[in-house]
Design a protein around this motif. Structure first.
Motif, mmCIF file in Angstrom:
data_model
loop_
_atom_site.group_PDB
_atom_site.id
_atom_site.type_symbol
_atom_site.label_atom_id
_atom_site.label_comp_id
_atom_site.label_asym_id
_atom_site.label_seq_id
_atom_site.Cartn_x
_atom_site.Cartn_y
_atom_site.Cartn_z
ATOM 1 N N THR A 190 35.239 -40.585 -121.142
ATOM 2 C CA THR A 190 34.523 -39.676 -119.950
ATOM 3 C C THR A 190 34.760 -39.010 -119.323
ATOM 4 O O THR A 190 35.985 -39.135 -118.812
ATOM 5 C CB THR A 190 33.593 -41.521 -119.362
ATOM 6 N N VAL A 191 33.458 -38.487 -117.942
ATOM 7 C CA VAL A 191 34.449 -37.631 -117.166
ATOM 8 C C VAL A 191 33.821 -38.350 -115.650
ATOM 9 O O VAL A 191 32.754 -39.017 -115.598
ATOM 10 C CB VAL A 191 33.431 -35.935 -116.936
ATOM 11 N N LEU A 192 34.760 -38.580 -114.698
ATOM 12 C CA LEU A 192 34.892 -39.239 -113.515
ATOM 13 C C LEU A 192 33.903 -38.062 -112.559
ATOM 14 O O LEU A 192 35.122 -38.053 -112.362
ATOM 15 C CB LEU A 192 35.452 -40.611 -112.929
ATOM 16 N N ASP A 193 32.578 -38.113 -111.945
ATOM 17 C CA ASP A 193 31.980 -37.425 -111.208
ATOM 18 C C ASP A 193 31.839 -38.123 -110.036
ATOM 19 O O ASP A 193 30.996 -37.620 -109.231
ATOM 20 C CB ASP A 193 30.996 -36.028 -111.545
ATOM 21 N N LEU A 194 31.814 -39.390 -109.876
ATOM 22 C CA LEU A 194 31.909 -40.695 -108.220
ATOM 23 C C LEU A 194 32.595 -40.684 -107.408
ATOM 24 O O LEU A 194 34.205 -41.073 -108.662
ATOM 25 C CB LEU A 194 31.121 -41.304 -108.946
ATOM 26 N N PRO A 195 32.390 -40.991 -106.166
ATOM 27 C CA PRO A 195 33.330 -41.388 -105.415
ATOM 28 C C PRO A 195 34.238 -42.708 -106.137
ATOM 29 O O PRO A 195 32.917 -43.688 -105.689
ATOM 30 C CB PRO A 195 32.574 -41.588 -103.854
ATOM 31 N N LEU A 196 34.915 -43.263 -104.962
ATOM 32 C CA LEU A 196 36.157 -44.787 -105.999
ATOM 33 C C LEU A 196 36.268 -45.387 -104.842
ATOM 34 O O LEU A 196 36.819 -46.059 -104.483
ATOM 35 C CB LEU A 196 36.988 -44.135 -106.123
#
Length: 499
Positions: free
Chosen positions: A190-196
């Motif tokens: 998957t690709v992470l496009d969200l803040p952590l």
């Protein structure tokens, strides 16, 4: 059923040592490298001690391999991880540091100019990521499942943000529920496009993927063109984002030429699952994305306090406007204003019970106690209806359930109607105090074209809404105020429309 043993992320990672865990900036990192790096961070944090014993460690690191190494390092040293928002100004960061009361702050060199003065003023230990990663490995403590693991600050749409404290056992239960419901496996990518600094990215994307030995590609920031390239590449199996990101992906696709559209559409169809969350998914956005990608977005419902509680099915019908059924291992009920469980299709407050529910609000015992019933149900403050077992969110009782002329109105229902008009790009519906109506329903609309006729739009609403639900006035705005997760900050909208 999902295998829940061992119950700590880094313990499970040892089973996948030679698999790719994280890709960032063109570099590939396997699980063995992540274990080594997090061990070094943990030993550096301990600084001669045997166990941090739950002490808070705040950290500010761009989404990357280093971010996960620091988070795992805090956990492996026995500490409680407090992720800081990359976009927060000094005043907001100062609030979190004062409230969380960490003993150490970890940060990248790029953020040193912002963080170091705050750390120095509070007499805290400052540790640069590069220094932490260059430390030696050494003995690490045994971390119990009932120890605090993560403190996330709520968005603060009502009052100042509170620190939501979850234990390692809570995180294990949350991840296990999602892995079972959405069939995560080691073959996923998957690709992470969200803040952590919010649970959506931390748990749903990164935590679940690393739990099963899957691969996460990390983007430091969202870029529609870059994300589309990965979605169309054929390499990914799943993708999770917020409605705002899906709208931007739709805009990018719409602006492309016919051949490029065909290429993107063909590529994205290969994913096995696409999920939307953190804010209500407008029905027009869901339908447009299905036209473009062939995917019916899986909408779910969750909170920082409990992970995911409700979800549309992985296999089966996903109903527009619905957040589906209770997740594995999660109890859900609806109650009325007197705390009595409602029957049939009547609306009620969502209450949740189970191992996924958080431990406490940090140093707020009264707020914690007030959030639970005597028999352990967590009061979410969100209102929903249930039909054939499926839940539909009407909104937050304090923000989205409006009372006008003696009638209750769901702001989300009105927004979904407005979004069905071709001239409306975005909108937010709020209630303003009114001496005659109690609350006056008004709407802030971002128009597709600046000359949108608001009177004509209100007239159009008459064919779609009961008279008492039609906004008394519609105001055109350039943009809606949003927090880091893309949620519209309705208190700010109301202030703007009252001024």
């Amino acid at each position: 059923m999902t295998d829940h043993t061992p119950g700590l992320l880094w313990e499970r990672a040892a089973q996948h040592a030679d698999r790719t865990a994280i890709v960032d900036g063109g570099r590939t990192h396997d699980y063995a490298e992540l274990l080594d790096a997090s061990s070094r961070v943990a030993h550096t944090l301990l600084d001669g001690r045997s166990d941090l014993d739950g002490e808070r460690v705040a950290f500010m690191v761009t989404p990357s391999f280093q971010h996960v190494a620091v988070q795992w390092g805090i956990w492996r040293a026995g500490g409680t991880a407090v992720p800081l928002c990359l976009s927060h100004p000094p005043a907001e960061l100062a609030y979190v540091l004062d409230d969380a009361d960490p003993t150490v702050v970890v940060g990248e060199a790029a953020h040193a100019g912002l963080l170091e003065p705050l750390v120095e003023d509070r007499g805290l230990r400052w540790l640069r990521v590069d220094d932490a990663l260059q430390g030696a490995s050494g003995p690490l403590p045994t971390v119990p499942l009932d120890r605090p693991a993560l403190m996330i600050y709520t968005s603060g749409t009502t009052g100042r943000p509170k620190g939501v404290v979850s234990t390692h056992g809570n995180l294990e239960a949350q991840i296990g529920s999602l892995v079972e419901a959405w069939a995560f496996s080691s073959t996923d990518r998957t690709v992470l496009d969200l803040p952590l600094h919010h649970l959506h990215g931390i748990l749903n994307v990164v935590g679940c993927s690393l739990w099963v030995g899957a691969t996460v590609e990390m983007h430091a920031r969202f870029d529609a063109a870059a994300t589309w390239e990965r979605l169309a590449s054929g390499d990914l199996t799943l993708y999770m984002a917020v409605p705002t990101i899906y709208r931007r992906l739709i805009d990018h696709w719409t602006a492309a030429g016919p051949a490029e559209r065909d290429r993107l559409t063909t590529g994205v169809r290969g994913l096995r699952l696409m999920v939307s969350g953190s804010a209500a998914l407008p029905v027009p956005t869901m339908r447009r994305w299905e036209e473009i990608s062939g995917h019916t977005l899986l909408e779910r419902y969750g909170m920082s306090e409990l992970g995911m509680a409700l979800s549309n099915p992985l296999h089966g019908d996903r109903v527009a406007g619905s957040v589906g059924f209770p997740m594995p291992g999660v109890e859900v009920r609806l109650v009325d204003e007197d705390g009595v469980e409602v029957e049939g299709h009547l609306p009620g407050e969502i209450q949740v019970r189970g191992d996924t529910v958080f431990l406490e609000y940090w140093r707020r015992p009264e707020a914690t106690a007030a959030s639970f019933t005597d028999d352990g149900w967590f009061r979410t403050g969100d209102i929903a209806t249930r039909r054939d077992g499926r839940y539909r969110i009407l909104g937050r009782s304090s923000v989205d359930i409006l009372k006008t002329g003696g009638e209750k109105v769901s702001a989300l229902d009105v927004e979904n109607v407005l979004l069905g008009h071709p001239g409306v790009a975005e909108c937010a519906v709020v209630g303003l105090a009114d001496p005659d109506w109690g609350q006056r329903i008004v709407a802030a609309v971002v128009p597709v074209e600046p000359d949108l006729d608001t009177d004509a739009l209100r007239e159009w609403c008459r064919g779609h809404l009961a008279p008492f639900k039609i906004p008394k006035s519609i105001h055109l705005v350039d943009a809606l105020p949003r927090n880091a997760m893309g949620k519209v900050v309705k208190a700010t909208v109301a202030d703007q429309l009252e001024s």
